[in-house]
Design an enzyme around this catalytic site. Structure first.
Site, mmCIF file in Angstrom:
data_model
loop_
_atom_site.group_PDB
_atom_site.id
_atom_site.type_symbol
_atom_site.label_atom_id
_atom_site.label_comp_id
_atom_site.label_asym_id
_atom_site.label_seq_id
_atom_site.Cartn_x
_atom_site.Cartn_y
_atom_site.Cartn_z
ATOM 1 N N GLY A 29 -9.049 66.512 59.966
ATOM 2 C CA GLY A 29 -7.647 66.500 59.585
ATOM 3 C C GLY A 29 -7.227 67.731 58.813
ATOM 4 O O GLY A 29 -8.059 68.478 58.284
ATOM 5 N N GLU A 76 -7.360 74.615 62.679
ATOM 6 C CA GLU A 76 -6.312 74.024 63.523
ATOM 7 C C GLU A 76 -4.914 74.448 63.077
ATOM 8 O O GLU A 76 -3.924 73.798 63.411
ATOM 9 C CB GLU A 76 -6.456 72.492 63.544
ATOM 10 C CG GLU A 76 -7.615 72.049 64.443
ATOM 11 C CD GLU A 76 -7.940 70.567 64.370
ATOM 12 O OE1 GLU A 76 -7.765 69.974 63.301
ATOM 13 O OE2 GLU A 76 -8.371 70.023 65.392
ATOM 14 N N HIS A 158 -8.438 63.118 70.951
ATOM 15 C CA HIS A 158 -8.531 63.862 69.690
ATOM 16 C C HIS A 158 -7.921 63.093 68.512
ATOM 17 O O HIS A 158 -8.643 62.676 67.614
ATOM 18 C CB HIS A 158 -7.858 65.233 69.885
ATOM 19 C CG HIS A 158 -7.988 66.144 68.723
ATOM 20 N ND1 HIS A 158 -7.931 67.507 68.814
ATOM 21 C CD2 HIS A 158 -8.156 65.896 67.409
ATOM 22 C CE1 HIS A 158 -8.072 68.055 67.631
ATOM 23 N NE2 HIS A 158 -8.209 67.086 66.751
HETATM 24 ZN ZN LIG Z 1 -8.364 67.286 64.689
#
Ligand SMILES: [Zn+2]
Length: 239
Positions: A29, A76, A158
């Protein structure tokens, strides 16, 4: 306390809430908040979001270049920047792997619509982005078709990404999404998942502008009112 320090503390609080809810495991996350037109505050890579401290956070520009912070930014970040570049109203982004929503992402089952009032009003139709290896620019591009029209997207195999005009609201979208998916899974086990009548779904969509939410595309007739209508519906009895 400066405004930036209070934002940093809020990011850490949301990290703790994500971890406490079981929405992230290990270092999964990431969270970000727009600080200015070209600056975004984000969580560092390889850190448990339940234990992030304000000084651990990084600042990047809209191209992903790190401007400050001793830790390296999340890998990410491209996913977050795709949203900030495409939606001027997006102030914060939460990416997590909430288990019930991720179960739909793994099953590649579209999240059905027209079932729970709050979900119709606050999330609308939740689209599902194609799978790509996390971290790269191809991965970030998978959500491009939905930026500007959604605030909650399921990422195939995902997890989920949600955003909004504040960090609290972005987090709520993740929380509401996972609570909804949990109810869907439970209700299907009970045997039948009923839809709200079409006129009642439209009544809910009409509440959105009153609450300061953008119009749902379904109000103008683009896209079906019900997504995945067959989900959880009992097969007709055999004769
Ligand atoms: Zn992820």
């Amino acid at each position: 306390m400066t405004e930036e320090m209070s934002t940093r503390k809020q990011v850490c609080d949301i990290g703790r809430r994500l971890y406490a809810k079981g929405f992230v495991a290990g270092s999964e996350g990431n969270i970000s908040v727009r600080l200015s037109d070209n600056e975004v505050l984000c969580t560092p890579t390889l850190t448990c979001k339940g234990f992030v401290e304000p000084e651990d956070l990084c600042v990047v520009d809209l191209s992903g270049e790190q401007l400050s912070g001793s830790r390296r930014r999340t890998s990410e970040i491209g996913l977050h920047l795709e949203i900030y570049r495409g939606d001027a109203a997006a102030t914060a982004v939460v990416h997590a792997h909430p288990p019930h929503a991720t179960a739909f992402a793994v099953a590649r089952e579209d999240i059905p619509s027209g079932i729970l009032p709050e979900v119709e009003v606050f999330l609308g139709v939740v689209p599902r982005a194609d799978y790509e290896t996390p971290g790269g620019s191809d991965f970030a591009a998978t959500i491009r078709p939905f930026v500007g029209t959604s605030n909650t997207v399921l990422l195939s195999n995902h997890g989920a990404v949600t955003w909004g005009p504040s960090l609290e609201l972005a987090f709520w979208n993740t929380e509401v999404l996972d609570a909804y998916c949990r109810v869907l899974i439970l209700a299907r086990q009970l045997g039948n998942v009923e839809r709200l009548p079409a006129d009642k779904v439209r009544e809910l969509l009409n509440l959105r502008p009153q609450m300061g939410l953008p119009a749902d595309a379904r109000q103008s007739g683009s896209g079906p009112l019900y997504v995945n209508y067959e989900f959880g519906r009992k097969a007709p009895p055999e004769r």
